[in-house]
Design an enzyme around this catalytic site. Structure first.
Site, mmCIF file in Angstrom:
data_model
loop_
_atom_site.group_PDB
_atom_site.id
_atom_site.type_symbol
_atom_site.label_atom_id
_atom_site.label_comp_id
_atom_site.label_asym_id
_atom_site.label_seq_id
_atom_site.Cartn_x
_atom_site.Cartn_y
_atom_site.Cartn_z
ATOM 1 N N GLU A 317 0.804 -1.234 0.000
ATOM 2 C CA GLU A 317 0.000 0.000 0.000
ATOM 3 C C GLU A 317 0.832 1.278 0.000
ATOM 4 O O GLU A 317 0.342 2.337 -0.355
ATOM 5 C CB GLU A 317 -0.938 0.061 1.220
ATOM 6 C CG GLU A 317 -1.964 -1.036 1.303
ATOM 7 C CD GLU A 317 -2.920 -0.875 2.480
ATOM 8 O OE1 GLU A 317 -3.894 -1.637 2.550
ATOM 9 O OE2 GLU A 317 -2.679 0.034 3.326
ATOM 10 N N GLY A 318 2.089 1.219 0.432
ATOM 11 C CA GLY A 318 2.880 2.417 0.703
ATOM 12 C C GLY A 318 3.022 2.653 2.189
ATOM 13 O O GLY A 318 3.541 3.689 2.625
#
Length: 348
Positions: A317-318
């Site tokens: 997702e980051g």
């Protein structure tokens, strides 16, 4: 000249003069030389990237891309494919892992659909859809060469839009059920190792299915025969739209002298694609964390990157990139605010 060619030709090495000036100040800080470890490495890298020892890291953003994958039909992921569509709007709403962490560290999130398998426009998501998912790479190329270039250029465009809004540090993130499969294929092709050596459980694949996943990847590589020296060819044959777009962000940041924070396993694959297109991009990358996914060490060894954190994370997702933002900001604050021996009499 295409946007991709133009950007790649405008990527230069870091500014050694700024690195040296930063090192000189670091060495004068009231501490044993080098004892701040990676904090010092971060500061010198940032100075070299910005070309200025008085750099600003206050405005930060995660650019996250989402896409689905035709190879999902081979049974390489345990979750329903529509999870991509259902989860991705939560990125910009601040409800998922990267959204919550980004909110905590004062960073924004930009969510971009480049290939989700749905017709509707998703709330809070930019629509740059190339098509509704890649083709099944176990049966042929994941995408055309033109589509590979397009997703790279989308990444460049989004990066430059953020840079125009004065973001100084950019992290990359992603969402896409089954996207550890193309990522593993990319790492396998570039490292030259057998897929089984770098195949992991992704979002929770049962261990008894790992061999099947590796066999699917091996089949995809054999059928498509990607050129291990050609980033665009690898991307088109065994990649993903969100992977290519993250690689585009790396290229765009590098050409504009902006640091790019790499997240986990999927973004390692994107980093390798960018690196194959232009090796100088590596100088602009900051590895946020050591992913718990198999194949991590192979990818990071090729990139010669040393992650800041080891948190046993494999969310993607980051989320790891967002966590690292605080370390980067703390490094800059320490560098600028610590006293020097010139300023304080320490009896030296």
């Amino acid at each position: 000249m295409s946007l991709l060619e133009s950007i790649s030709k405008n990527i230069y090495s870091l500014d050694n003069s700024s690195i040296e000036k930063t090192k000189q100040r670091l060495d004068r800080l009231i501490h044993p030389t080098g004892s701040l470890g990676k904090i010092e490495d971060i500061c010198m890298q940032l100075a070299g990237i910005f070309g200025n020892e008085n750099f600003d890291t206050s405005k930060k953003v995660i650019i996250a891309f989402a896409g689905d994958h035709g190879v999902y039909e081979e049974g390489v992921a345990p979750d329903p494919q529509n999870i991509t569509k259902l989860q991705f709007p939560n990125f910009s709403k601040g409800l998922c892992g990267v959204g919550v962490i980004s909110k905590f560290v004062g960073a924004d999130v930009v969510a971009v659909d480049v290939g989700i398998n749905c017709d509707e426009k998703l709330d809070g998501v930019l629509d740059y859809k190339i098509r509704k998912g890649t083709s099944n790479m176990a049966k042929g190329p994941a995408m055309s060469k033109q589509e590979a270039i397009r997703c790279l250029e989308i990444g460049i465009e989004i990066a430059e839009q953020c840079i125009e809004k004065d973001y100084k540090v950019i992290g990359i993130g992603e969402m896409g059920i089954a996207n550890t499969t193309p990522s593993t294929a990319i790492i396998s092709v570039i490292s030259g190792c057998d897929p089984l050596e770098v195949t992991g459980i992704g979002a929770g694949l049962k261990k008894e299915r790992l061999k099947h996943k590796a066999e699917v990847i091996r089949k995809a590589i054999e059928i498509n025969n990607p050129n291990p020296t050609d980033g665009v060819d690898i991307l088109s044959k065994v990649g993903g739209f969100e992977i290519g777009s993250m690689a585009g962000v790396i290229l765009g940041c590098s050409a504009n002298r902006i640091p790019v924070v790499i997240d986990g396993f999927i973004s390692y694959a994107a980093a390798l694609i960018a690196y194959k297109i232009n090796p100088k991009t590596r100088e602009y990358m900051i590895a946020s964390h050591l992913s718990a996914e198999s194949g991590t060490k192979r990818a990071l060894d090729i990139l010669k990157l040393d992650p800041l954190l080891n948190m046993d994370m494999r969310l993607g997702e980051g989320s790891g990139a967002a966590l690292a933002f605080d370390i980067i900001e703390a490094s800059n604050y320490t560098y600028k605010n610590m006293a020097t021996f010139d300023e304080i009499d320490m009896g030296r």
